[in-house]
Write an enzyme that holds these catalytic residues in place. Sequence first.
Site, mmCIF file in Angstrom:
data_model
loop_
_atom_site.group_PDB
_atom_site.id
_atom_site.type_symbol
_atom_site.label_atom_id
_atom_site.label_comp_id
_atom_site.label_asym_id
_atom_site.label_seq_id
_atom_site.Cartn_x
_atom_site.Cartn_y
_atom_site.Cartn_z
ATOM 1 N N ASP A 151 -5.919 -11.731 -8.841
ATOM 2 C CA ASP A 151 -4.849 -11.840 -9.830
ATOM 3 C C ASP A 151 -5.234 -11.055 -11.076
ATOM 4 O O ASP A 151 -6.147 -11.448 -11.814
ATOM 5 C CB ASP A 151 -4.617 -13.317 -10.164
ATOM 6 C CG ASP A 151 -3.392 -13.540 -11.037
ATOM 7 O OD1 ASP A 151 -2.915 -12.565 -11.659
ATOM 8 O OD2 ASP A 151 -2.920 -14.689 -11.103
ATOM 9 N N ASP A 157 -4.279 -5.942 -6.156
ATOM 10 C CA ASP A 157 -3.096 -6.782 -5.979
ATOM 11 C C ASP A 157 -3.552 -8.206 -5.706
ATOM 12 O O ASP A 157 -4.633 -8.428 -5.150
ATOM 13 C CB ASP A 157 -2.227 -6.284 -4.819
ATOM 14 C CG ASP A 157 -0.785 -6.786 -4.919
ATOM 15 O OD1 ASP A 157 0.113 -5.956 -5.126
ATOM 16 O OD2 ASP A 157 -0.563 -8.008 -4.814
ATOM 17 N N ASP A 217 3.316 -0.841 -10.117
ATOM 18 C CA ASP A 217 4.566 -1.262 -9.484
ATOM 19 C C ASP A 217 4.606 -2.795 -9.442
ATOM 20 O O ASP A 217 5.268 -3.392 -8.603
ATOM 21 C CB ASP A 217 4.663 -0.676 -8.068
ATOM 22 C CG ASP A 217 6.091 -0.650 -7.535
ATOM 23 O OD1 ASP A 217 7.024 -0.496 -8.348
ATOM 24 O OD2 ASP A 217 6.277 -0.783 -6.316
ATOM 25 N N TRP A 250 2.328 2.962 -2.448
ATOM 26 C CA TRP A 250 1.958 3.891 -3.522
ATOM 27 C C TRP A 250 0.554 4.441 -3.299
ATOM 28 O O TRP A 250 0.296 5.614 -3.533
ATOM 29 C CB TRP A 250 2.051 3.197 -4.883
ATOM 30 C CG TRP A 250 3.445 3.094 -5.401
ATOM 31 C CD1 TRP A 250 4.591 2.892 -4.680
ATOM 32 C CD2 TRP A 250 3.853 3.193 -6.764
ATOM 33 N NE1 TRP A 250 5.677 2.855 -5.512
ATOM 34 C CE2 TRP A 250 5.262 3.030 -6.790
ATOM 35 C CE3 TRP A 250 3.172 3.386 -7.957
ATOM 36 C CZ2 TRP A 250 5.994 3.063 -7.982
ATOM 37 C CZ3 TRP A 250 3.899 3.416 -9.151
ATOM 38 C CH2 TRP A 250 5.288 3.261 -9.157
ATOM 39 N N LYS A 255 6.713 0.319 -13.510
ATOM 40 C CA LYS A 255 8.020 -0.291 -13.259
ATOM 41 C C LYS A 255 8.315 -1.313 -14.340
ATOM 42 O O LYS A 255 7.501 -2.191 -14.611
ATOM 43 C CB LYS A 255 8.040 -0.972 -11.885
ATOM 44 C CG LYS A 255 9.348 -1.732 -11.621
ATOM 45 C CD LYS A 255 9.521 -2.087 -10.162
ATOM 46 C CE LYS A 255 8.518 -3.093 -9.657
ATOM 47 N NZ LYS A 255 8.692 -3.371 -8.223
ATOM 48 N N GLY A 279 0.764 -1.239 0.000
ATOM 49 C CA GLY A 279 0.000 0.000 0.000
ATOM 50 C C GLY A 279 0.793 1.286 0.000
ATOM 51 O O GLY A 279 0.220 2.367 0.135
#
EC number: 2.1.1.166
Length: 209
Positions: free
Chosen positions: A99, A83, A124, A65, A164, A63
């Site tokens: 997922d 997530d 990320d 971000w 990322k 958490g």
Amino acid sequence: MSGKKRTASSSRWMQEHFDDHYVKLSQKRGLRSRAAFKIEEIQEKDKLIRPGMTVVDLGAAPGGWSQIAVKLAGDKGKVIACDILPMDPIVGVDFLQGDFREEKVLDALLTRVGDAKVDVVLSDMAPNMSGTGGVDQPRAMYLVELALDMCHQVLAPNGSFAVKVFQGEGFDEYMKAVKEAFKTVKTRKPDSSRPRSREVYLVATGYKL
């Protein structure tokens, strides 16, 4: 990798982690992870998130971000996070556990976004690393491709994307695809990113597709 080597590598990581300036600073500030400083640094340079914006945060747990995003978006903004791992609640963040690679989870995420377009997509995401480049890199590239697909589905015109990406096979092709979709793309390596990590962040603004 032998058990001995893996143990040595794990011990080194743990030592680095606890000695890490950003780990200590995150604990002092009540942030959930050192990764929070990465999006803070990106925000300082690129001003992606403003009050009232809607933000999607992919790969959000634990958490870090989302904590930064919800603070920047303010009371009139909206943060939708996803997530595969569980995440403790954050006031103002709508969290979906699942997922992202599964169609039903993507559909649930799109339902939460609704008809309105979003202003910023953050990712990320990273796969569980095996230590084998030939396995890890394709998995990592698949996730960033899904994140870009998400932009195509929900991002408003002139919206922004921070993702990322691990440098390696597929990176150049991915960079090209991002440049085709956005007016400006910059590569960032935040100070809080570990120097030996292959990770960089692509910061794309001015969504044009």
